[in-house]
Design a protein around this motif. Structure first.
Motif, PDB file in Angstrom:
ATOM      1  N   ARG A  57       4.650  16.707  11.147  1.00 49.57           N
ATOM      2  CA  ARG A  57       3.247  16.680  10.740  1.00 49.57           C
ATOM      3  C   ARG A  57       2.859  15.301  10.189  1.00 49.57           C
ATOM      4  O   ARG A  57       1.705  15.051   9.891  1.00 49.57           O
ATOM      5  CB  ARG A  57       2.965  17.746   9.672  1.00 49.57           C
ATOM      6  CG  ARG A  57       2.804  19.151  10.248  1.00 49.57           C
ATOM      7  CD  ARG A  57       1.592  19.208  11.177  1.00 49.57           C
ATOM      8  NE  ARG A  57       1.221  20.562  11.524  1.00 49.57           N
ATOM      9  CZ  ARG A  57       1.614  21.203  12.618  1.00 49.57           C
ATOM     10  NH1 ARG A  57       2.453  20.622  13.449  1.00 49.57           N
ATOM     11  NH2 ARG A  57       1.195  22.432  12.892  1.00 49.57           N
ATOM     12  N   VAL A  58       3.847  14.426  10.052  1.00 52.40           N
ATOM     13  CA  VAL A  58       3.573  13.055   9.602  1.00 52.40           C
ATOM     14  C   VAL A  58       3.708  12.095  10.767  1.00 52.40           C
ATOM     15  O   VAL A  58       2.767  11.375  11.120  1.00 52.40           O
ATOM     16  CB  VAL A  58       4.518  12.648   8.450  1.00 52.40           C
ATOM     17  CG1 VAL A  58       4.350  11.167   8.100  1.00 52.40           C
ATOM     18  CG2 VAL A  58       4.236  13.499   7.220  1.00 52.40           C
ATOM     19  N   ILE A  59       4.863  12.066  11.400  1.00 52.07           N
ATOM     20  CA  ILE A  59       5.087  11.162  12.539  1.00 52.07           C
ATOM     21  C   ILE A  59       5.779  11.948  13.639  1.00 52.07           C
ATOM     22  O   ILE A  59       6.998  12.130  13.629  1.00 52.07           O
ATOM     23  CB  ILE A  59       5.937   9.938  12.125  1.00 52.07           C
ATOM     24  CG1 ILE A  59       5.225   9.140  11.042  1.00 52.07           C
ATOM     25  CG2 ILE A  59       6.231   9.050  13.338  1.00 52.07           C
ATOM     26  CD1 ILE A  59       6.010   7.991  10.479  1.00 52.07           C
ATOM     27  N   SER A  60       4.992  12.441  14.592  1.00 49.51           N
ATOM     28  CA  SER A  60       5.581  13.221  15.680  1.00 49.51           C
ATOM     29  C   SER A  60       5.841  12.366  16.912  1.00 49.51           C
ATOM     30  O   SER A  60       6.565  12.760  17.815  1.00 49.51           O
ATOM     31  CB  SER A  60       4.665  14.398  16.053  1.00 49.51           C
ATOM     32  OG  SER A  60       3.407  13.935  16.494  1.00 49.51           O
ATOM     33  N   ASN A  61       5.211  11.187  16.960  1.00 53.81           N
ATOM     34  CA  ASN A  61       5.423  10.248  18.050  1.00 53.81           C
ATOM     35  C   ASN A  61       5.763   8.895  17.433  1.00 53.81           C
ATOM     36  O   ASN A  61       4.933   8.296  16.748  1.00 53.81           O
ATOM     37  CB  ASN A  61       4.165  10.153  18.920  1.00 53.81           C
ATOM     38  CG  ASN A  61       4.353   9.262  20.134  1.00 53.81           C
ATOM     39  OD1 ASN A  61       4.963   8.203  20.066  1.00 53.81           O
ATOM     40  ND2 ASN A  61       3.809   9.691  21.272  1.00 53.81           N
ATOM     41  N   PRO A 117       0.847  -1.197   0.000  1.00 60.06           N
ATOM     42  CA  PRO A 117       0.000   0.000   0.000  1.00 60.06           C
ATOM     43  C   PRO A 117       0.884   1.248   0.000  1.00 60.06           C
ATOM     44  O   PRO A 117       1.991   1.251   0.552  1.00 60.06           O
ATOM     45  CB  PRO A 117      -0.785  -0.119   1.309  1.00 60.06           C
ATOM     46  CG  PRO A 117      -0.722  -1.566   1.668  1.00 60.06           C
ATOM     47  CD  PRO A 117       0.603  -2.058   1.177  1.00 60.06           C
ATOM     48  N   VAL A 118       0.378   2.314  -0.632  1.00 57.87           N
ATOM     49  CA  VAL A 118       1.162   3.542  -0.795  1.00 57.87           C
ATOM     50  C   VAL A 118       0.427   4.720  -0.162  1.00 57.87           C
ATOM     51  O   VAL A 118      -0.707   5.045  -0.543  1.00 57.87           O
ATOM     52  CB  VAL A 118       1.414   3.846  -2.291  1.00 57.87           C
ATOM     53  CG1 VAL A 118       2.187   5.156  -2.448  1.00 57.87           C
ATOM     54  CG2 VAL A 118       2.163   2.702  -2.963  1.00 57.87           C
ATOM     55  N   SER A 119       1.066   5.357   0.791  1.00 57.04           N
ATOM     56  CA  SER A 119       0.578   6.630   1.330  1.00 57.04           C
ATOM     57  C   SER A 119       1.479   7.734   0.818  1.00 57.04           C
ATOM     58  O   SER A 119       2.630   7.492   0.437  1.00 57.04           O
ATOM     59  CB  SER A 119       0.593   6.613   2.857  1.00 57.04           C
ATOM     60  OG  SER A 119       1.933   6.587   3.333  1.00 57.04           O
ATOM     61  N   THR A 120       0.977   8.957   0.824  1.00 58.83           N
ATOM     62  CA  THR A 120       1.779  10.090   0.360  1.00 58.83           C
ATOM     63  C   THR A 120       1.759  11.216   1.375  1.00 58.83           C
ATOM     64  O   THR A 120       0.773  11.423   2.083  1.00 58.83           O
ATOM     65  CB  THR A 120       1.259  10.637  -0.989  1.00 58.83           C
ATOM     66  OG1 THR A 120      -0.125  10.981  -0.849  1.00 58.83           O
ATOM     67  CG2 THR A 120       1.422   9.616  -2.095  1.00 58.83           C
ATOM     68  N   SER A 121       2.865  11.940   1.433  1.00 65.10           N
ATOM     69  CA  SER A 121       2.891  13.180   2.198  1.00 65.10           C
ATOM     70  C   SER A 121       2.161  14.253   1.396  1.00 65.10           C
ATOM     71  O   SER A 121       1.794  14.049   0.238  1.00 65.10           O
ATOM     72  CB  SER A 121       4.337  13.610   2.452  1.00 65.10           C
ATOM     73  OG  SER A 121       4.924  14.075   1.247  1.00 65.10           O
ATOM     74  N   LEU A 122       1.996  15.416   1.996  1.00 60.43           N
ATOM     75  CA  LEU A 122       1.349  16.534   1.305  1.00 60.43           C
ATOM     76  C   LEU A 122       2.106  16.895   0.034  1.00 60.43           C
ATOM     77  O   LEU A 122       1.514  17.242  -0.989  1.00 60.43           O
ATOM     78  CB  LEU A 122       1.286  17.742   2.243  1.00 60.43           C
ATOM     79  CG  LEU A 122       0.439  18.926   1.788  1.00 60.43           C
ATOM     80  CD1 LEU A 122      -1.039  18.570   1.763  1.00 60.43           C
ATOM     81  CD2 LEU A 122       0.667  20.138   2.691  1.00 60.43           C
ATOM     82  N   MET A 182      -3.354  10.441   1.994  1.00 63.34           N
ATOM     83  CA  MET A 182      -2.349  11.204   2.734  1.00 63.34           C
ATOM     84  C   MET A 182      -2.098  10.576   4.096  1.00 63.34           C
ATOM     85  O   MET A 182      -2.994  10.007   4.719  1.00 63.34           O
ATOM     86  CB  MET A 182      -2.814  12.656   2.890  1.00 63.34           C
ATOM     87  CG  MET A 182      -1.793  13.574   3.559  1.00 63.34           C
ATOM     88  SD  MET A 182      -2.197  15.330   3.413  1.00 63.34           S
ATOM     89  CE  MET A 182      -3.731  15.428   4.353  1.00 63.34           C
ATOM     90  N   ILE A 183      -0.860  10.706   4.578  1.00 70.85           N
ATOM     91  CA  ILE A 183      -0.477  10.204   5.894  1.00 70.85           C
ATOM     92  C   ILE A 183      -0.179  11.378   6.814  1.00 70.85           C
ATOM     93  O   ILE A 183       0.238  12.440   6.364  1.00 70.85           O
ATOM     94  CB  ILE A 183       0.754   9.271   5.779  1.00 70.85           C
ATOM     95  CG1 ILE A 183       1.055   8.591   7.124  1.00 70.85           C
ATOM     96  CG2 ILE A 183       1.975  10.024   5.266  1.00 70.85           C
ATOM     97  CD1 ILE A 183       2.121   7.507   7.022  1.00 70.85           C
ATOM     98  N   GLY A 184      -0.456  11.203   8.119  1.00 68.54           N
ATOM     99  CA  GLY A 184      -0.061  12.228   9.070  1.00 68.54           C
ATOM    100  C   GLY A 184      -1.192  12.845   9.849  1.00 68.54           C
ATOM    101  O   GLY A 184      -2.257  12.241  10.040  1.00 68.54           O
TER     102      GLY A 184
END
Length: 557
Positions: A282-286, A232-237, A253-255
């Motif tokens: 904004r995508v992975i802060s934790n 599966p493919v997610s994309t950033s902004l 979109m991911i995040g």
């Protein structure tokens, strides 16, 4: 051939293939503008209303075309007005050359009229910058600047030229631009083998694709790679338009405002493959919920490896080259159980049906009208997230937005640059009423140049994203986010010379969009939505990305 510095500058721009330059004249660049007058049949100059608009237009031109964007400003305030646009390009790795004039060399460092140390100011937000004190070095500086702007990870380069250097003369001989070669020195057999082992062992691979896909032109390589390993493919902004939004493997979109499918899949995968992305906060802060997965990162910039997230292995180099080398060497997979699980999470990607005037309805209409011909640009805020969530992108380089810096006032200037660079497309700039107010003067630029772009204002009478945070995290204390401005945007647009419409009812949408798309000149649409309309889903700052806040959660307290 003996030429002045100003003429050498213009000829060098032409040598680099520059067709359009965005700028604003002033005293320190008068010699340059005098040469532009002589070369106006060969080099198209677009006069913006403000230097910031020129920088954003050069940025939008570069993103839409893949070419280097060029902007020009005078010394002092003219130069400093470019700074936000340069920083915007720097954060999103956009190839741009900004040219500024400065006071004559004997006046440098003496607090002269309209003097500023623009190279000092822009040092942290450029790939490189120059002050050219010797006319004999000017031509080679320009050639080098265009090379640096494009090579490796692209970005802005600034050239500052004292006024007397533009008047001095030296020999000019046409130079061929420096060839930009894709970086592949570190795509070694060892790096490829380590990546192959991780991919072949994986049963639940998941791809997080970033702006590097657009920069390297690696859309087809990404498709081939994802299809071979059934990931599966997610994309950033920054990558929203670079993978087909209707592809069966696409999860959105991911995040922070990403889809349920992307966010949860990222926490359930056993291999997170990160392509041309930097693990933004904004995508992975934790990171706690991605620790169970191995991480493979492929990026042209070695500084991004292990910067925000520790990786298990990496490939440093151009994405197009890396994927082209990697894909034939990996095992073909089916991953049917994994694909079925992720597909079951994709329900929230569907545009909800509604009878009220809201963003979802507008984008649903635009999706149906889009014959692979729209470029969407945005300002920054709620409308930006709605654009990413609800517009179904069909073509590469069709989404232009400020991601890293988050620059309100970016979109209209960028739309102008994109429309000039891609006259075969129709550019639609989506703005909030807050963002539009920042650089609405550039509507005059669009009108003067008879650009058929469409400016949509999501008018909710507030600074929507900040207000949303005040609602969620500040107990509804709406400090200075309700605008209550009496501005009539239809009249304002008409005063600039543009056509304008206001939509207050659902029944008006189809006719207004038809009239706007039939027009060959700028059109503004004032689209009235509810002040309390929010962006969902949402992940709270610092929370793991699978802790998703939905509208139902808010309604149920």
């Amino acid at each position: 051939m003996l030429l002045t510095g100003a003429e050498i500058l213009i000829k060098s721009l032409l040598d680099e293939g520059v067709e359009t330059i965005f700028g604003y004249p002033g005293g320190a660049v008068l010699n340059i503008y005098d040469e532009l007058y002589k070369y106006k049949d060969k080099l198209h100059h677009v006069l913006t209303c403000h230097e910031q608009g020129a920088a954003h237009a050069a940025d939008g031109y570069a993103r839409a075309t893949g070419k280097v964007g060029v902007c020009l400003a005078t010394s002092g305030p003219g130069a400093t007005n470019l700074v936000t646009g340069i920083a915007t390009a720097y954060m999103d790795s956009v190839p741009m050359v900004a040219i500024t004039g400065n006071v004559a060399k004997p006046l440098l460092g003496k607090d002269s009229f309209q003097e500023v140390d623009i190279t000092g100011i822009t040092m942290p937000i450029t790939k490189h910058n120059y002050i050219v004190r010797d006319v004999n070095k000017l031509q080679e500086v320009i050639r080098e600047a265009f090379y640096i702007a494009q090579e490796g990870r692209p970005g802005p380069v600034l050239i500052d030229i004292p006024k007397d250097v533009t008047a001095e003369k030296t020999q000019y001989t046409k130079l061929i631009p420096k060839e930009v070669i894709r970086k592949a020195d570190y795509i070694t057999d060892k790096a490829l083998q380590e990546a192959i082992e991780l991919i072949n062992q994986s049963k639940r691979p998941f791809i997080y694709a970033g702006g590097g896909i657009r920069i390297s032109g690696a859309t087809q390589e990404l498709i081939n790679f994802a299809e071979k390993i059934k990931a599966p493919v997610s994309t950033s902004l920054m990558c929203m338009a670079e993978f087909p939004n209707d592809h069966e493997l696409y999860t959105g979109m991911i995040g922070m405002h990403g889809t349920k499918a992307s966010n949860i899949a990222a926490t359930k995968c056993d291999l997170l493959i990160t392509l041309g992305a930097r693990f933004s906060d904004r995508v992975i802060s934790n990171q706690n919920h991605i620790k169970n997965a191995k991480v493979l990162q492929i990026d042209v910039d070695p500084a991004e490896i292990n910067k925000n997230v520790k990786v298990d292995t990496c490939i440093v180099g151009d994405l197009k080259v890396a994927l082209d080398k990697l894909t034939p060497l990996i095992d073909e997979k089916k991953n049917e159980e994994w694909i079925s699980l992720v597909s079951g999470l994709k329900e929230d990607m569907k545009i909800p049906s509604t009878d009220e005037l809201n963003p979802e309805l507008l984008f649903d209409k635009l999706n149906k009208l889009n014959d692979n011909n729209f470029i969407i640009s945005t300002e920054v805020g709620q409308h930006q997230m709605w654009s990413a969530q609800y517009f179904k992108f069909k073509a590469e380089r069709s989404f232009i937005t400020s991601g890293g810096l988050g620059t309100m006032g970016y979109g209209l200037g960028a739309a102008i640059g994109a429309q000039i660079g891609r006259s075969d497309k129709r550019v639609i700039n989506i703005a909030g009423d807050g963002s539009f107010g920042m650089n609405c003067n550039e509507l005059a630029t669009a009108v003067k140049n008879r650009l058929p772009l469409i400016q949509v204002i999501m008018n909710n009478n507030c600074l929507g994203m900040v207000r949303q945070w005040q609602n969620f995290f500040y107990e509804g204390r709406y400090s200075e986010t309700t605008l209550d401005r009496p501005t009539d945007y239809v009249k304002l647009a008409e005063a600039f010379g543009a056509k304008a419409f206001r939509i207050t009812k659902v029944e008006e949408i189809d006719e207004v969009l038809r009239k706007a798309l039939d027009s060959n000149e700028p059109v503004l649409i004032d689209y009235m939505i509810n002040t309390d309309k929010k962006v969902f889903p949402m992940v709270a700052p610092g929370a793991p990305i699978n802790q998703i806040i939905s509208e139902e959660d808010i309604n149920n307290n």
